[in-house]
Design a protein around this motif. Structure first.
Motif, PDB file in Angstrom:
ATOM      1  N   LEU A 198       2.707  -1.661  -6.657  1.00  0.00           N
ATOM      2  CA  LEU A 198       1.374  -2.235  -6.431  1.00  0.00           C
ATOM      3  C   LEU A 198       1.436  -3.764  -6.431  1.00  0.00           C
ATOM      4  N   LYS A 199       2.219  -4.276  -7.362  1.00  0.00           N
ATOM      5  CA  LYS A 199       2.346  -5.734  -7.441  1.00  0.00           C
ATOM      6  C   LYS A 199       2.926  -6.283  -6.127  1.00  0.00           C
ATOM      7  N   THR A 200       3.972  -5.645  -5.659  1.00  0.00           N
ATOM      8  CA  THR A 200       4.615  -6.102  -4.417  1.00  0.00           C
ATOM      9  C   THR A 200       3.638  -6.057  -3.252  1.00  0.00           C
ATOM     10  N   GLU A 201       2.896  -4.961  -3.148  1.00  0.00           N
ATOM     11  CA  GLU A 201       1.987  -4.798  -2.014  1.00  0.00           C
ATOM     12  C   GLU A 201       0.753  -5.697  -2.116  1.00  0.00           C
ATOM     13  N   LEU A 202       0.195  -5.808  -3.337  1.00  0.00           N
ATOM     14  CA  LEU A 202      -1.090  -6.500  -3.477  1.00  0.00           C
ATOM     15  C   LEU A 202      -0.954  -8.001  -3.692  1.00  0.00           C
ATOM     16  N   ASN A 203       0.163  -8.434  -4.256  1.00  0.00           N
ATOM     17  CA  ASN A 203       0.336  -9.879  -4.439  1.00  0.00           C
ATOM     18  C   ASN A 203       0.262 -10.631  -3.123  1.00  0.00           C
ATOM     19  N   ASN A 204       0.748  -9.986  -2.054  1.00  0.00           N
ATOM     20  CA  ASN A 204       0.662 -10.608  -0.717  1.00  0.00           C
ATOM     21  C   ASN A 204      -0.782 -10.888  -0.331  1.00  0.00           C
ATOM     22  N   LEU A 205      -1.685 -10.099  -0.898  1.00  0.00           N
ATOM     23  CA  LEU A 205      -3.110 -10.256  -0.598  1.00  0.00           C
ATOM     24  C   LEU A 205      -3.820 -11.063  -1.689  1.00  0.00           C
ATOM     25  N   LYS A 206      -3.014 -11.643  -2.558  1.00  0.00           N
ATOM     26  CA  LYS A 206      -3.543 -12.444  -3.680  1.00  0.00           C
ATOM     27  C   LYS A 206      -4.416 -11.582  -4.613  1.00  0.00           C
ATOM     28  N   ILE A 207      -3.991 -10.329  -4.781  1.00  0.00           N
ATOM     29  CA  ILE A 207      -4.690  -9.423  -5.708  1.00  0.00           C
ATOM     30  C   ILE A 207      -3.718  -9.071  -6.827  1.00  0.00           C
ATOM     31  N   ASP A 208      -4.198  -9.208  -8.065  1.00  0.00           N
ATOM     32  CA  ASP A 208      -3.387  -8.809  -9.209  1.00  0.00           C
ATOM     33  C   ASP A 208      -3.754  -7.372  -9.575  1.00  0.00           C
ATOM     34  N   PRO A 209      -2.847  -6.424  -9.415  1.00  0.00           N
ATOM     35  CA  PRO A 209      -3.198  -5.020  -9.675  1.00  0.00           C
ATOM     36  C   PRO A 209      -3.621  -4.761 -11.117  1.00  0.00           C
ATOM     37  N   ARG A 210      -3.180  -5.615 -12.048  1.00  0.00           N
ATOM     38  CA  ARG A 210      -3.522  -5.392 -13.465  1.00  0.00           C
ATOM     39  C   ARG A 210      -5.002  -5.638 -13.744  1.00  0.00           C
ATOM     40  N   THR A 211      -5.710  -6.233 -12.784  1.00  0.00           N
ATOM     41  CA  THR A 211      -7.153  -6.413 -12.988  1.00  0.00           C
ATOM     42  C   THR A 211      -7.927  -5.121 -12.654  1.00  0.00           C
ATOM     43  N   TYR A 212      -7.217  -4.099 -12.186  1.00  0.00           N
ATOM     44  CA  TYR A 212      -7.831  -2.793 -11.897  1.00  0.00           C
ATOM     45  C   TYR A 212      -7.188  -1.741 -12.801  1.00  0.00           C
ATOM     46  N   SER A 213      -7.932  -0.697 -13.064  1.00  0.00           N
ATOM     47  CA  SER A 213      -7.339   0.399 -13.870  1.00  0.00           C
ATOM     48  C   SER A 213      -6.828   1.481 -12.905  1.00  0.00           C
ATOM     49  N   PHE A 214      -5.721   1.202 -12.283  1.00  0.00           N
ATOM     50  CA  PHE A 214      -5.201   2.118 -11.258  1.00  0.00           C
ATOM     51  C   PHE A 214      -4.815   3.469 -11.833  1.00  0.00           C
ATOM     52  N   LYS A 215      -5.201   4.502 -11.086  1.00  0.00           N
ATOM     53  CA  LYS A 215      -4.797   5.873 -11.404  1.00  0.00           C
ATOM     54  C   LYS A 215      -3.948   6.372 -10.237  1.00  0.00           C
ATOM     55  N   LYS A 216      -3.021   7.232 -10.536  1.00  0.00           N
ATOM     56  CA  LYS A 216      -2.120   7.752  -9.492  1.00  0.00           C
ATOM     57  C   LYS A 216      -2.433   9.229  -9.234  1.00  0.00           C
ATOM     58  N   ILE A 217      -2.533   9.569  -7.944  1.00  0.00           N
ATOM     59  CA  ILE A 217      -2.828  10.960  -7.574  1.00  0.00           C
ATOM     60  C   ILE A 217      -1.678  11.483  -6.713  1.00  0.00           C
ATOM     61  N   VAL A 218      -1.211  12.643  -7.066  1.00  0.00           N
ATOM     62  CA  VAL A 218      -0.127  13.267  -6.298  1.00  0.00           C
ATOM     63  C   VAL A 218      -0.479  14.740  -6.054  1.00  0.00           C
ATOM     64  N   SER A 219       0.395  15.411  -5.334  1.00  0.00           N
ATOM     65  CA  SER A 219       0.192  16.843  -5.096  1.00  0.00           C
ATOM     66  C   SER A 219       0.610  17.639  -6.324  1.00  0.00           C
ATOM     67  N   ALA A 220      -0.211  18.597  -6.706  1.00  0.00           N
ATOM     68  CA  ALA A 220       0.172  19.495  -7.798  1.00  0.00           C
ATOM     69  C   ALA A 220       1.177  20.535  -7.301  1.00  0.00           C
ATOM     70  N   LYS A 221       1.318  20.657  -6.003  1.00  0.00           N
ATOM     71  CA  LYS A 221       2.277  21.567  -5.350  1.00  0.00           C
ATOM     72  C   LYS A 221       2.059  23.032  -5.721  1.00  0.00           C
ATOM     73  N   GLU A 222       0.862  23.340  -6.180  1.00  0.00           N
ATOM     74  CA  GLU A 222       0.584  24.731  -6.532  1.00  0.00           C
ATOM     75  C   GLU A 222       0.206  25.557  -5.310  1.00  0.00           C
ATOM     76  N   LEU A 223      -0.149  24.859  -4.221  1.00  0.00           N
ATOM     77  CA  LEU A 223      -0.512  25.579  -3.005  1.00  0.00           C
ATOM     78  C   LEU A 223       0.570  25.458  -1.931  1.00  0.00           C
ATOM     79  N   HIS A 224       1.747  25.004  -2.333  1.00  0.00           N
ATOM     80  CA  HIS A 224       2.842  24.932  -1.358  1.00  0.00           C
ATOM     81  C   HIS A 224       3.253  26.324  -0.886  1.00  0.00           C
ATOM     82  N   HIS A 225       3.129  27.289  -1.787  1.00  0.00           N
ATOM     83  CA  HIS A 225       3.410  28.678  -1.425  1.00  0.00           C
ATOM     84  C   HIS A 225       2.279  29.536  -1.979  1.00  0.00           C
TER      85      HIS A 225
END
Lengths: 238, 435
Positions: A198-225
């Motif tokens: 996040l730091k790498t991506e957002l610093n280019n935009l002059k945004i400090d990611p630590r000023t947000y409470s970022f949450k991460k969402i991924v696949s639970a993979k329970e519906l893969h099969h």
């Protein structure tokens, strides 16, 4: 006497040109080796700068319609206004930056590169994303990241309902509130690598990611099969 | 000893229904299978030709010329699709089909001067090399869809739906999602792959119009844009596709096949190819674009007579999917033990979804795939297409036509009331047409 500068040579005034003529001029310029073009007076025209497959920097001064920069590879596109549906659809690589807002389907089925929206994005942002990075510094609409397959989505603001429904792989980072997660999406703890990304991506935009409470969402993979006991999860999928 | 002739069978709970109920009880889900609809529907067999006698004059078979040249995409494309014959090969994905099957189809199409079509898995490099004319499908999933392959295409087919499952997406069960297939689709290996039922970047005909313009701009208006749909609300859908700017409408009737989908879709959705064709032609005529926008019809087309009747009813070309697989040996009585392992027999196999195809066509298993050498597949498919064209030409000459595209409605009558009502052709031997 000195001839006009290169910059003046590479301005396309879209006011009296059709989409076809604008794109033809762009492609002709690429063929001539011009690698920087400015489009003025785009007036919300659809399909500007689509199908570009050579490295070229394009600045669009104003708002555009549907599919701007779609089906492209290797472009560096900057748009000062707002965008219609499906900005950067199926982008392969390169970068698109939008100063305003984007409508629905931003970066739909993009394979790679970076699409960066400095305002808000509408419904289904990052739908079927296949790679690359989508950054939205504002909010995203309903059903964003639906059936996403790979890549990363960073949303600094809020995400509307059914975020990340039925995603296969990839990760979504949300700095604001999430109305609801879709089927088979789950929260996962942020790691040091995630913050670094996040730091790498957002610093280019002059945004400090630590000023947000970022949450991460991924696949639970329970519906893969399909498993019979998971019927209720399938039943309630988006 | 029980006399099997006297055993009674319930028409409500016949053996197939009993098996289906018990399978669902075991699986906890709907039934998934390959192939197309099993049910009997009105089809081209219900029409016959009124060949020449006195009022019309036949052409000499094998002697007098009967042209087969077919051009698709004359509306906007600078480079329309020019084909030697009006039979094309429909989109079937690498993933659903083996690599050898895809390459054999491409080579066979090249040999007879027609086009073949990619599928949900994108453009296989070997398929592009094998096919002199390749239609690149733009499907809702966009698996394997990218601008670089787009620029190598000879036509683009925007797939809205297909006859075996109109309104539904595809299913490629995990056993067929090999490392290569998964890589081409950007999916985890072995995942049960769902193909979405609608496109991610447009949701209606107004959007489609702009989408078509995007694809044209990306390809500099050089190649035709087809729009393919499953046959349901045919007249309205065809009109919307035309208004959205399609060069070619491809309409797939309910007899169309699939690699894997819910059995309920195959049996209970869409309308048969015969009435679909009749309605599509009416829609084009009502819009006054008949001849300007070409019509390709597909779904259960198997023989020269099917093709000739489709042309006579107003199609510009037909497209074959399942029939070309059968030409390559699908359901052939060889490797009997492998059919038995799947719980089936030759001529009754519809287990494309399992990836265990006994004849190596619908599989990703390298050993099974070797059962279909490319060279053999190429010959079988090319022979099949060639023989169909001989049949079409024979019928056309017998109707007095020096060009197969001159076949017309007046050359046909219907054998059944249903076919007559669906096509508005007279019932054979009468002037009766149900209005």
């Amino acid at each position: 006497m000195q001839q006009p500068t290169v910059l003046q040579d590479t301005v396309i005034d879209c006011e009296k040109l059709s989409t076809r003529e604008i794109n033809q001029q762009l492609k002709a310029m690429v063929a001539e080796g011009i690698d920087r073009v400015k489009l003025v007076n785009p007036a919300g025209k659809h399909n500007l700068a689509v199908g570009m497959t050579e490295a070229i920097a394009i600045e669009i001064d104003g708002s555009v319609g549907y599919y701007c920069g779609g089906l492209s590879s290797g472009i560096n596109l900057k748009i000062s206004g707002n965008c219609g549906w499906s900005l950067g659809e199926n982008l392969m690589d390169g970068q698109i930056i939008v100063r305003g807002n984007a409508s629905a389907n931003a970066a739909a089925s993009a394979h790679g590169g970076r699409v960066c929206i400095l305002g808000n994005a509408g419904a289904r942002a990052g739908i079927s994303l296949k790679g690359g990075t989508l950054i939205v510094t504002g909010n995203v609409g309903y059903g964003s990241a639906f059936m996403m397959q790979e890549g990363r989505i960073i949303i600094c603001g809020d995400a509307a309902g059914n975020l990340a429904d039925s995603i296969y792989e990839g990760a979504i980072y949300v700095g604001g509130n999430i109305t609801s997660l879709g089927a088979d999406a789950k929260l996962e703890p942020m790691t040091a690598e995630d913050w670094q990304f996040l730091k790498t991506e957002l610093n280019n935009l002059k945004i400090d990611p630590r000023t947000y409470s970022f949450k991460k969402i991924v696949s639970a993979k329970e519906l893969h099969h399909f498993k019979s006991e998971d019927w209720f999860k399938f039943k309630d999928a988006y | 000893m029980i006399d099997k002739q006297t055993l009674e069978t319930s028409s409500t709970y016949n053996p197939q229904t009993i098996k289906a109920i018990q399978e669902r009880a075991e699986l906890g889900r709907y039934l998934i299978r390959g192939y197309g609809a099993f049910r009997n529907v009105p089809r081209f067999d219900d029409l016959v030709f009124l060949t020449a006698s006195l009022t019309r004059f036949p052409l000499e078979g094998y002697r007098e010329k009967c042209q087969t040249k077919t051009v698709l995409g004359t509306r906007y494309a600078k480079r329309p699709m020019e084909l030697e014959i009006p039979i094309t090969i429909a989109g079937m994905s690498f993933g659903a089909l083996s690599r050898n099957a895809k390459v054999a189809l491409g080579q066979a199409a090249t040999l007879v001067g027609t086009s073949t079509t990619t599928g949900d898995g994108g453009m296989l490099p070997a398929e592009r090399e094998a096919s002199s004319k390749l239609v690149y499908q733009c499907l809702p999933s966009r698996y394997g869809f990218n601008v670089k392959d787009l620029k190598k295409a000879d036509a683009i087919e925007i797939v809205v739906g297909q006859g075996a499952k109109p309104g539904g997406g595809g299913l490629l069960l995990g056993q067929k999602v090999s490392k290569v297939v998964a890589g081409m689709r950007t999916l985890p290996e072995g995942v049960d792959q769902r193909s979405p039922c609608r496109h991610p970047d447009w949701v209606g005909a107004d959007d489609l119009r702009i989408k078509i313009e995007e694809l044209r701009e990306a390809t500099d208006w050089q190649i035709p844009i087809y729009v393919k749909m499953g046959a349901t609300r045919v007249k309205d859908d065809v009109k919307l596709a035309v208004k959205a700017g399609a060069d070619v409408v491809v309409l797939d009737g309910m007899e169309g096949g699939t690699a894997a989908t819910q059995s309920i879709f195959q049996e209970h959705t869409g309308i048969p190819t015969l009435p679909a064709l009749a309605q599509a032609v009416e829609a084009l005529k009502e819009l006054d674009v008949y001849g300007e926008v070409q019509l390709v019809i597909s779904g259960g087309i198997r023989s020269g007579p099917d093709v000739a009747k489709a042309l006579a009813l107003g199609a510009d070309a037909v497209s074959l999917g399942t029939a070309t697989l059968i030409a390559m040996g699908c359901n052939k009585p060889v490797y009997i033990e492998d059919y038995h392992k799947l719980g089936t027999e030759p001529y009754h196999c519809h287990h494309c979804h399992t990836g265990m195809c006994p004849v190596g066509i619908t599989t990703q298993d390298e050993e099974l795939m070797q059962r279909l050498p490319v060279e053999q597949g190429r010959i079988w498919v090319a022979n099949y297409l060639q023989s169909m064209m001989m049949e079409v030409q024979s019928l056309a000459r017998a109707c007095g036509k020096s060009d197969i595209h001159n076949l017309e409605r007046e050359d046909l009558v219907a054998l059944t009331l249903e076919a007559s009502a669906m096509t508005k052709l007279p019932l054979a031997g009468t002037d009766f047409v149900m209005r």
